[in-house]
Design a protein around this motif. Structure first.
Motif, PDB file in Angstrom:
ATOM      1  N   CYS A  16       0.811  -1.217   0.000  1.00  0.00           N
ATOM      2  CA  CYS A  16       0.000   0.000   0.000  1.00  0.00           C
ATOM      3  C   CYS A  16       0.845   1.268   0.000  1.00  0.00           C
ATOM      4  N   ALA A  17       2.127   1.176   0.314  1.00  0.00           N
ATOM      5  CA  ALA A  17       2.986   2.358   0.350  1.00  0.00           C
ATOM      6  C   ALA A  17       3.319   2.869  -1.044  1.00  0.00           C
ATOM      7  N   PHE A  18       3.142   2.046  -2.066  1.00  0.00           N
ATOM      8  CA  PHE A  18       3.477   2.475  -3.420  1.00  0.00           C
ATOM      9  C   PHE A  18       2.543   3.554  -3.950  1.00  0.00           C
ATOM     10  N   ASP A  19       1.270   3.456  -3.596  1.00  0.00           N
ATOM     11  CA  ASP A  19       0.364   4.490  -4.083  1.00  0.00           C
ATOM     12  C   ASP A  19      -0.039   5.463  -2.992  1.00  0.00           C
ATOM     13  N   GLY A  20       0.444   5.258  -1.803  1.00  0.00           N
ATOM     14  CA  GLY A  20       0.438   6.263  -0.755  1.00  0.00           C
ATOM     15  C   GLY A  20      -0.851   6.618  -0.057  1.00  0.00           C
ATOM     16  N   GLY A  21      -1.998   6.265  -0.557  1.00  0.00           N
ATOM     17  CA  GLY A  21      -3.244   6.615   0.124  1.00  0.00           C
ATOM     18  C   GLY A  21      -3.672   8.048  -0.149  1.00  0.00           C
ATOM     19  N   SER A  22      -3.095   9.014   0.522  1.00  0.00           N
ATOM     20  CA  SER A  22      -3.427  10.432   0.329  1.00  0.00           C
ATOM     21  C   SER A  22      -2.493  11.039  -0.713  1.00  0.00           C
ATOM     22  N   PRO A  23      -2.872  12.206  -1.273  1.00  0.00           N
ATOM     23  CA  PRO A  23      -1.965  12.869  -2.230  1.00  0.00           C
ATOM     24  C   PRO A  23      -0.583  13.169  -1.622  1.00  0.00           C
ATOM     25  N   GLN A  24      -0.555  13.598  -0.346  1.00  0.00           N
ATOM     26  CA  GLN A  24       0.726  13.886   0.297  1.00  0.00           C
ATOM     27  C   GLN A  24       1.583  12.625   0.402  1.00  0.00           C
ATOM     28  N   GLU A  25       0.992  11.527   0.854  1.00  0.00           N
ATOM     29  CA  GLU A  25       1.750  10.283   1.003  1.00  0.00           C
ATOM     30  C   GLU A  25       2.128   9.688  -0.353  1.00  0.00           C
ATOM     31  N   SER A  26       1.271   9.869  -1.359  1.00  0.00           N
ATOM     32  CA  SER A  26       1.617   9.399  -2.707  1.00  0.00           C
ATOM     33  C   SER A  26       2.842  10.135  -3.230  1.00  0.00           C
ATOM     34  N   GLY A  27       2.875  11.454  -3.030  1.00  0.00           N
ATOM     35  CA  GLY A  27       4.028  12.245  -3.454  1.00  0.00           C
ATOM     36  C   GLY A  27       5.282  11.854  -2.698  1.00  0.00           C
ATOM     37  N   ALA A  28       5.137  11.627  -1.397  1.00  0.00           N
ATOM     38  CA  ALA A  28       6.281  11.222  -0.580  1.00  0.00           C
ATOM     39  C   ALA A  28       6.787   9.846  -1.001  1.00  0.00           C
ATOM     40  N   ILE A  53       0.979  -8.342  -4.093  1.00  0.00           N
ATOM     41  CA  ILE A  53       1.039  -7.584  -5.345  1.00  0.00           C
ATOM     42  C   ILE A  53       0.285  -8.327  -6.450  1.00  0.00           C
ATOM     43  N   ASP A  54       0.239  -9.651  -6.360  1.00  0.00           N
ATOM     44  CA  ASP A  54      -0.437 -10.458  -7.381  1.00  0.00           C
ATOM     45  C   ASP A  54      -1.962 -10.447  -7.272  1.00  0.00           C
ATOM     46  N   TYR A  55      -2.517  -9.843  -6.215  1.00  0.00           N
ATOM     47  CA  TYR A  55      -3.971  -9.812  -6.078  1.00  0.00           C
ATOM     48  C   TYR A  55      -4.584  -9.106  -7.284  1.00  0.00           C
ATOM     49  N   PRO A  56      -5.715  -9.590  -7.767  1.00  0.00           N
ATOM     50  CA  PRO A  56      -6.340  -8.994  -8.951  1.00  0.00           C
ATOM     51  C   PRO A  56      -6.684  -7.498  -8.797  1.00  0.00           C
ATOM     52  N   ARG A  57      -7.001  -7.040  -7.592  1.00  0.00           N
ATOM     53  CA  ARG A  57      -7.389  -5.631  -7.407  1.00  0.00           C
ATOM     54  C   ARG A  57      -6.205  -4.690  -7.196  1.00  0.00           C
ATOM     55  N   THR A  58      -4.978  -5.226  -7.195  1.00  0.00           N
ATOM     56  CA  THR A  58      -3.798  -4.373  -7.044  1.00  0.00           C
ATOM     57  C   THR A  58      -3.639  -3.542  -8.311  1.00  0.00           C
ATOM     58  N   PRO A  59      -3.531  -2.203  -8.169  1.00  0.00           N
ATOM     59  CA  PRO A  59      -3.385  -1.346  -9.358  1.00  0.00           C
ATOM     60  C   PRO A  59      -2.158  -1.725 -10.189  1.00  0.00           C
ATOM     61  N   GLN A  60      -2.276  -1.578 -11.498  1.00  0.00           N
ATOM     62  CA  GLN A  60      -1.199  -1.951 -12.416  1.00  0.00           C
ATOM     63  C   GLN A  60       0.084  -1.172 -12.122  1.00  0.00           C
ATOM     64  N   LYS A  61      -0.038   0.118 -11.739  1.00  0.00           N
ATOM     65  CA  LYS A  61       1.172   0.908 -11.463  1.00  0.00           C
ATOM     66  C   LYS A  61       1.910   0.370 -10.243  1.00  0.00           C
ATOM     67  N   VAL A  62       1.186  -0.180  -9.279  1.00  0.00           N
ATOM     68  CA  VAL A  62       1.806  -0.784  -8.103  1.00  0.00           C
ATOM     69  C   VAL A  62       2.534  -2.062  -8.509  1.00  0.00           C
ATOM     70  N   LYS A  63       1.890  -2.870  -9.340  1.00  0.00           N
ATOM     71  CA  LYS A  63       2.529  -4.100  -9.823  1.00  0.00           C
ATOM     72  C   LYS A  63       3.809  -3.775 -10.588  1.00  0.00           C
TER      73      LYS A  63
END
Length: 156
Positions: A16-28, A53-63
């Motif tokens: 979950c740290a790859f897409d950060g949750g909030s805009p601030q955490e995503s940027g960080a 990461i292999d879960y079907p709902r994991t965003p492609q950018k995270v994968k």
């Protein structure tokens, strides 16, 4: 201004740290990933996170980001590690559901086992346990991406 030196930092990332949750955490998170890549120390993932990461709902950018990371290998648990794994699991699960928190506890244990200084996540359930995990391990801090940037003295 010289770029920060990260060679002394061993940071493992939660998925979950790859897409950060909030805009601030995503940027960080993006900035931390860039800095770690520039330093050639690389971004590290414990093998248990790779399974998520292999879960079907994991965003492609995270994968895609995860495929660029240094990945730990699955190694059999040693007898002397069992009490540490159980204690970390007890801290992470607390009064919650063991089944819901088991994979998170595994990630944290494996980061500790691999001598990480930081486990980077935006999972509030894990972040609430940071102080207790640090007290037990005397080495591992559970932090947000923005907190890791603060540690290395970098702004984004």
């Amino acid at each position: 201004m010289n770029p920060p030196r990260l060679l002394h930092i061993a940071a493992f990332f939660d998925s979950c740290a790859f897409d950060g949750g909030s805009p601030q955490e995503s940027g960080a998170a993006k900035k931390v990933l860039e800095l770690l890549e520039q330093e050639s120390s690389g971004v590290q993932l414990v093998h248990s996170v790779l399974k998520e990461i292999d879960y079907p709902r994991t965003p492609q950018k995270v994968k895609a980001a995860a495929l660029q990371c240094i990945q730990s290998l699955e190694v059999p648990l040693q007898a002397e590690e069992i009490p540490h794994k159980k204690r970390i699991e007890a801290i992470i699960v607390g009064n919650g559901s063991r089944e819901k928190m088991k994979s998170d506890a595994e990630h944290v244990f494996l980061a500790f086992r691999n001598h990480a200084n930081y486990f980077v996540t935006v999972d509030n359930r894990l972040l609430k346990k940071s102080t207790e995990i640090y007290r037990y391990t005397d080495s591992l801090k559970i932090v947000r991406p923005s907190e890791l940037l603060d540690v290395i003295g970098c702004q984004f």
